[in-house]
Scaffold this motif. Structure first.
Motif, mmCIF file in Angstrom:
data_model
loop_
_atom_site.group_PDB
_atom_site.id
_atom_site.type_symbol
_atom_site.label_atom_id
_atom_site.label_comp_id
_atom_site.label_asym_id
_atom_site.label_seq_id
_atom_site.Cartn_x
_atom_site.Cartn_y
_atom_site.Cartn_z
ATOM 1 N N MET A 33 0.867 -1.170 0.000
ATOM 2 C CA MET A 33 0.000 0.000 0.000
ATOM 3 C C MET A 33 0.906 1.223 0.000
ATOM 4 O O MET A 33 1.727 1.386 0.906
ATOM 5 C CB MET A 33 -0.887 0.019 1.237
ATOM 6 N N LEU A 34 0.775 2.046 -1.018
ATOM 7 C CA LEU A 34 1.570 3.269 -1.111
ATOM 8 C C LEU A 34 0.743 4.445 -0.605
ATOM 9 O O LEU A 34 -0.464 4.514 -0.849
ATOM 10 C CB LEU A 34 1.973 3.547 -2.560
ATOM 11 N N TYR A 35 1.408 5.344 0.082
ATOM 12 C CA TYR A 35 0.780 6.560 0.568
ATOM 13 C C TYR A 35 1.607 7.723 0.048
ATOM 14 O O TYR A 35 2.767 7.875 0.398
ATOM 15 C CB TYR A 35 0.746 6.580 2.096
ATOM 16 N N LEU A 36 0.991 8.534 -0.803
ATOM 17 C CA LEU A 36 1.679 9.649 -1.424
ATOM 18 C C LEU A 36 1.050 10.946 -0.943
ATOM 19 O O LEU A 36 -0.155 11.155 -1.095
ATOM 20 C CB LEU A 36 1.559 9.544 -2.950
ATOM 21 N N ALA A 37 1.855 11.798 -0.331
ATOM 22 C CA ALA A 37 1.378 13.108 0.106
ATOM 23 C C ALA A 37 1.749 14.123 -0.963
ATOM 24 O O ALA A 37 2.901 14.182 -1.398
ATOM 25 C CB ALA A 37 1.999 13.489 1.442
ATOM 26 N N THR A 38 0.748 14.889 -1.401
ATOM 27 C CA THR A 38 0.994 15.913 -2.408
ATOM 28 C C THR A 38 0.567 17.275 -1.879
ATOM 29 O O THR A 38 -0.351 17.393 -1.073
ATOM 30 C CB THR A 38 0.233 15.616 -3.718
ATOM 31 N N PHE A 39 1.263 18.286 -2.346
ATOM 32 C CA PHE A 39 0.929 19.670 -2.040
ATOM 33 C C PHE A 39 1.115 20.440 -3.336
ATOM 34 O O PHE A 39 2.179 20.341 -3.978
ATOM 35 C CB PHE A 39 1.836 20.231 -0.935
ATOM 36 N N ASN A 40 0.090 21.176 -3.749
ATOM 37 C CA ASN A 40 0.121 21.870 -5.040
ATOM 38 C C ASN A 40 0.487 20.911 -6.168
ATOM 39 O O ASN A 40 1.278 21.231 -7.047
ATOM 40 C CB ASN A 40 1.078 23.058 -5.020
ATOM 41 N N ASP A 41 -0.071 19.718 -6.103
ATOM 42 C CA ASP A 41 0.105 18.670 -7.106
ATOM 43 C C ASP A 41 1.558 18.214 -7.273
ATOM 44 O O ASP A 41 1.953 17.723 -8.324
ATOM 45 C CB ASP A 41 -0.472 19.096 -8.459
ATOM 46 N N ARG A 42 2.355 18.370 -6.236
ATOM 47 C CA ARG A 42 3.733 17.862 -6.231
ATOM 48 C C ARG A 42 3.879 16.879 -5.085
ATOM 49 O O ARG A 42 3.393 17.131 -3.980
ATOM 50 C CB ARG A 42 4.734 18.990 -6.056
ATOM 51 N N ALA A 43 4.563 15.786 -5.348
ATOM 52 C CA ALA A 43 4.816 14.797 -4.302
ATOM 53 C C ALA A 43 5.777 15.398 -3.281
ATOM 54 O O ALA A 43 6.847 15.886 -3.640
ATOM 55 C CB ALA A 43 5.405 13.534 -4.906
ATOM 56 N N VAL A 44 5.374 15.375 -2.007
ATOM 57 C CA VAL A 44 6.226 15.920 -0.943
ATOM 58 C C VAL A 44 6.601 14.871 0.094
ATOM 59 O O VAL A 44 7.514 15.080 0.890
ATOM 60 C CB VAL A 44 5.582 17.146 -0.257
ATOM 61 N N ALA A 45 5.898 13.728 0.104
ATOM 62 C CA ALA A 45 6.208 12.650 1.048
ATOM 63 C C ALA A 45 5.653 11.345 0.507
ATOM 64 O O ALA A 45 4.699 11.335 -0.269
ATOM 65 C CB ALA A 45 5.622 12.950 2.419
ATOM 66 N N LEU A 46 6.268 10.264 0.955
ATOM 67 C CA LEU A 46 5.877 8.951 0.470
ATOM 68 C C LEU A 46 6.102 7.922 1.568
ATOM 69 O O LEU A 46 7.062 8.023 2.336
ATOM 70 C CB LEU A 46 6.726 8.592 -0.759
ATOM 71 N N ALA A 47 5.207 6.966 1.636
ATOM 72 C CA ALA A 47 5.349 5.857 2.585
ATOM 73 C C ALA A 47 4.764 4.621 1.930
ATOM 74 O O ALA A 47 3.961 4.718 1.003
ATOM 75 C CB ALA A 47 4.613 6.154 3.886
ATOM 76 N N TRP A 48 5.185 3.457 2.416
ATOM 77 C CA TRP A 48 4.485 2.238 2.025
ATOM 78 C C TRP A 48 4.458 1.265 3.176
ATOM 79 O O TRP A 48 5.297 1.281 4.048
ATOM 80 C CB TRP A 48 5.009 1.599 0.753
ATOM 81 N N ARG A 49 3.395 0.453 3.149
ATOM 82 C CA ARG A 49 3.128 -0.496 4.212
ATOM 83 C C ARG A 49 2.787 -1.844 3.601
ATOM 84 O O ARG A 49 2.052 -1.938 2.638
ATOM 85 C CB ARG A 49 1.948 -0.002 5.052
ATOM 86 N N ARG A 50 3.365 -2.889 4.185
ATOM 87 C CA ARG A 50 2.963 -4.259 3.861
ATOM 88 C C ARG A 50 2.544 -4.894 5.166
ATOM 89 O O ARG A 50 3.323 -4.911 6.126
ATOM 90 C CB ARG A 50 4.111 -5.048 3.238
ATOM 91 N N GLU A 51 1.303 -5.387 5.188
ATOM 92 C CA GLU A 51 0.740 -5.974 6.401
ATOM 93 C C GLU A 51 0.887 -4.993 7.562
ATOM 94 O O GLU A 51 0.482 -3.857 7.441
ATOM 95 C CB GLU A 51 1.403 -7.326 6.708
#
Length: 125
Positions: A33-51
């Motif tokens: 599961m990817l979690y992408l944080a965007t601000f003004n349509d630009r990626a500013v942070a990213l995380a991923w989780r498995r289980e």
């Protein structure tokens, strides 16, 4: 605009350039599961989780200390609870050498506590 956290199965092509600045040479896994944080349509942070493991979390260096990581982690925890998980583990060793202490301090500030070789957070406290 405001910060938006997207829960995704893969990284959108439109965000790939900015996401690469966050990833610093790492590649997101195919099955996570990817979690992408965007601000003004630009990626500013990213995380991923498995289980029940948060395998990666990073905020772009230019946007740190603005609450982005906290909001991203809040969303990851919320999604993990919705998936029926009771805890979330993270190993700060996933961060580059110079950032491990900072990641550990951030996670502990967000409720993670040492458990065996990782930091762990109870999702129902």
């Amino acid at each position: 605009m405001r910060l938006t956290v997207h829960c995704l199965s893969r990284l959108p092509e439109q965000h790939r350039h900015h996401a690469e600045l966050i990833l610093q040479g790492r590649t997101p896994p195919d099955q996570a599961m990817l979690y992408l944080a965007t601000f003004n349509d630009r990626a500013v942070a990213l995380a991923w989780r498995r289980e029940d493991t948060l395998e990666f979390i990073a905020v772009r260096d230019l946007t740190r200390r603005r609450g982005i990581g906290r909001e991203l982690l809040r969303q990851v925890k919320q999604e993990a609870r919705a998936a029926g998980l009771t805890r979330l583990d993270c190993d700060p060793a996933q961060a580059p050498d110079g950032e491990r202490e900072g990641l550990a301090a951030f996670l502990q500030g967000q409720g993670f506590r040492p458990r065996e070789a990782v930091l762990s957070c109870c999702l129902y406290e």
